[in-house]
Design a protein around this motif. Structure first.
Motif, short mmCIF file in Angstrom:
data_model
loop_
_atom_site.label_atom_id
_atom_site.label_comp_id
_atom_site.label_asym_id
_atom_site.label_seq_id
_atom_site.Cartn_x
_atom_site.Cartn_y
_atom_site.Cartn_z
N LEU A 53 -59.24 6.19 25.64
CA LEU A 53 -58.40 7.90 25.61
C LEU A 53 -59.02 8.87 26.36
O LEU A 53 -60.33 7.39 27.75
N ASP A 54 -58.41 9.25 27.22
CA ASP A 54 -58.58 10.05 28.67
C ASP A 54 -59.06 11.57 28.75
O ASP A 54 -59.83 11.51 27.08
N SER A 55 -59.61 11.93 29.35
CA SER A 55 -60.84 12.70 28.91
C SER A 55 -60.52 13.92 28.47
O SER A 55 -61.19 14.78 28.13
N ASN A 56 -59.37 13.78 27.39
CA ASN A 56 -59.13 14.77 27.02
C ASN A 56 -58.74 14.76 25.53
O ASN A 56 -58.14 15.17 24.86
N LEU A 57 -59.23 13.06 25.31
CA LEU A 57 -59.63 12.51 24.13
C LEU A 57 -58.23 11.83 23.46
O LEU A 57 -58.28 11.84 22.51
N LYS A 58 -57.16 11.29 24.21
CA LYS A 58 -55.65 11.67 23.71
C LYS A 58 -55.54 10.16 23.89
O LYS A 58 -56.18 9.15 24.84
N MET A 84 -68.54 15.01 26.33
CA MET A 84 -67.70 14.35 25.65
C MET A 84 -69.07 14.21 24.64
O MET A 84 -70.23 13.54 25.14
N VAL A 85 -68.79 14.25 23.38
CA VAL A 85 -70.26 13.38 22.28
C VAL A 85 -69.08 12.49 20.82
O VAL A 85 -68.25 12.87 20.81
N LEU A 86 -69.88 10.97 21.39
CA LEU A 86 -69.41 10.94 20.31
C LEU A 86 -70.72 10.53 19.50
O LEU A 86 -72.14 9.79 19.05
N THR A 87 -69.90 10.15 18.02
CA THR A 87 -70.66 10.44 17.20
C THR A 87 -70.62 9.13 16.57
O THR A 87 -69.89 8.20 16.85
N ASP A 88 -71.01 8.19 15.48
CA ASP A 88 -70.37 7.63 14.32
C ASP A 88 -69.26 7.23 14.14
O ASP A 88 -68.67 6.69 12.97
N LYS A 89 -68.85 8.56 14.01
CA LYS A 89 -67.76 8.68 13.24
C LYS A 89 -66.44 9.45 14.05
O LYS A 89 -65.23 8.92 13.15
N SER A 90 -66.58 9.60 14.81
CA SER A 90 -65.92 10.02 16.03
C SER A 90 -65.80 10.66 17.28
O SER A 90 -67.60 10.47 17.89
N VAL A 91 -65.22 11.03 17.78
CA VAL A 91 -65.47 11.41 19.78
C VAL A 91 -64.94 13.08 19.33
O VAL A 91 -63.96 13.20 19.53
N LYS A 114 -66.57 24.83 28.03
CA LYS A 114 -67.19 25.62 28.95
C LYS A 114 -67.95 25.93 27.63
O LYS A 114 -69.46 26.67 28.19
N SER A 115 -67.66 27.16 26.90
CA SER A 115 -67.50 28.49 25.65
C SER A 115 -68.67 27.60 25.08
O SER A 115 -69.14 28.31 23.51
N GLY A 116 -68.79 26.28 24.55
CA GLY A 116 -69.77 25.45 23.46
C GLY A 116 -68.24 25.11 22.41
O GLY A 116 -69.97 24.86 20.99
N LYS A 117 -67.56 24.96 22.30
CA LYS A 117 -66.17 25.30 21.50
C LYS A 117 -66.37 23.73 21.41
O LYS A 117 -65.94 23.06 22.31
N ILE A 118 -65.55 22.95 20.29
CA ILE A 118 -64.85 21.95 19.72
C ILE A 118 -63.92 21.85 19.90
O ILE A 118 -63.00 22.69 19.26
N ALA A 119 -63.32 21.48 21.31
CA ALA A 119 -61.98 21.80 22.52
C ALA A 119 -60.80 20.75 21.71
O ALA A 119 -59.68 20.81 20.90
N SER A 120 -61.45 19.44 21.13
CA SER A 120 -60.28 18.25 20.88
C SER A 120 -61.29 16.95 20.07
O SER A 120 -63.12 17.00 20.41
#
Length: 384
Positions: free
Chosen positions: A309-314, A253-260, A265-271
């Motif tokens: 949010l849950d672990s899938n950002l829902k 999980m990556v938290l920025t000033d505008k989103s999560v 595991k492949s290094g892609k943004i999943a959600s």
């Protein structure tokens, strides 16, 4: 039937008296064993030595709260049921009984702390000093070649830290449990301000800030520490990474000033969960991957949104709080939201449970079953 001699009768009586004398000790041992078994998870987290020391302090050497502190506290952390206070040049550790069990003055300049289980990592922000403690014992104390930007501590005791680096923007190093350097990487395009490792310290992800085509940009780099291979490279133009957190399944999980953002595991943004131009006021990661957020501008709405949010950002639950929330913590499934000199406890469904006051609070933290808070020169606590 042969009668027993007076000697045998006296011997039996003496043996019986010995057994009776041992009975309280046996009962005490059974009680201690039962307590140790019942508290086994807490003991595993803080260590048997700290558990015994603090338990005896509560019974026989209980100074109680409030406690006087030395200097203005800039940061408050918890290691087990102990409170860690960081001031401009040193630190203090208080146990549950209100006794100061550890402390050093003029030890670190502008110290920060990272906690993992029973271990406490202290380091100087923009300084070169670093120390690792387990309970009352200093396991490691050293100096870096260049000023430190940030540091992280894994579950198994590995230390990752970023510093400035001559000829580059920054560098990242990782020390193993024996404090030997096992990884070194330098960055020419960004200053590394955030680091995260998985539980076994097999993987490291770090984020830095730089520029891309004249615009502020956050860069992410993921590595496999066993091989040193770079596995992931990310760019978030126009966003500033605040924090990151490895989930148990190795997603990040990556938290920025505008989103999560959720990195698979492949290094892609999943959600991704966007704040939709709302201000981020506070956040708190939970080990199961849950993330609590306070969003919105209090001055225009006289309140803020509390989102989970849950672990899938829902977005699994949310509510509106008529408070200017500045800090969030957890307590046994409940959420504790702090605003100015007050705190509100919400149950797992986000229904109001209770509230309390922390007069003149500077720093706040949930430790054990208490809200600990510092004022100008004291450490105080309130039962949750």
């Amino acid at each position: 039937m042969k009668r027993k001699s007076e000697f045998e009768v006296a011997k039996k009586k003496k043996e019986r008296e010995k057994r009776l004398k041992k009975l309280p000790l046996i009962i005490a041992c059974i009680c201690i064993a039962g307590t140790v078994y019942a508290m086994r998870y807490e003991i595993a987290g803080i260590g048997i030595g700290v558990f015994i020391e603090d338990s005896f302090a509560k019974m026989f050497d209980n100074n109680g709260y409030p406690c006087e502190t030395e200097g203005t506290v800039n940061m408050l952390q918890g290691v087990g049921k102990r409170a860690v206070l960081l001031s401009e040049s040193g630190f203090e550790v208080f146990n549950e009984a209100g006794n100061k069990v550890l402390g050093k003055k003029k030890f670190l300049s502008e110290p920060l702390a990272k906690v993992n289980g029973k271990k406490l990592l202290l380091f100087s922000q923009s300084g070169k000093e670093m120390a690792l403690y387990s309970g009352d014992v200093c396991l490691y104390e050293g100096k870096t070649a260049n000023p430190i930007y940030n540091a992280e501590l894994s579950d198994n005791g590995f230390i990752a830290y970023s510093t400035s680096e001559f000829g580059y923007q920054s560098s990242v190093r990782v020390l193993d449990k024996g404090f030997d350097e096992i990884f070194l990487w330098v960055s020419a395009e960004s200053i590394i301000t955030d680091l995260s490792m998985d539980e076994e310290a097999n993987n490291l992800i770090c984020f830095g800030v730089g520029f891309l085509d004249g615009e502020l940009c956050s860069y992410g780099y993921g590595f496999e520490l066993n091989t040193g291979e770079e596995k992931t490279k990310l760019r978030f133009p126009g966003e500033l990474v605040i924090d990151s957190f490895y989930l148990p399944d190795k997603r990040v999980m990556v938290l920025t000033d505008k989103s999560v953002k959720l990195i698979d595991k492949s290094g892609k943004i999943a959600s991704e969960f966007s704040f939709k131009h709302q201000k981020l006021n506070a956040y708190c990661f939970k080990e199961n991957g849950e993330l609590a957020l306070s969003l919105g501008e209090f001055s225009s709405r006289r309140g803020t949104d509390f989102v989970v949010l849950d672990s899938n950002l829902k977005n699994i639950k949310s509510t509106f709080i008529f408070e200017n929330v500045s800090f969030i913590d957890y307590h046994k499934g409940d959420y504790v939201a702090f605003a100015d000199d007050r705190f509100i406890v919400l149950d797992p469904a986000l229904a109001f449970k209770k509230k309390g006051h922390c007069p003149d609070a500077v720093c706040v933290k949930v430790i054990g079953d208490y809200v600990y808070y510092t004022t100008e020169n004291t450490l105080e606590r309130i039962k949750l």
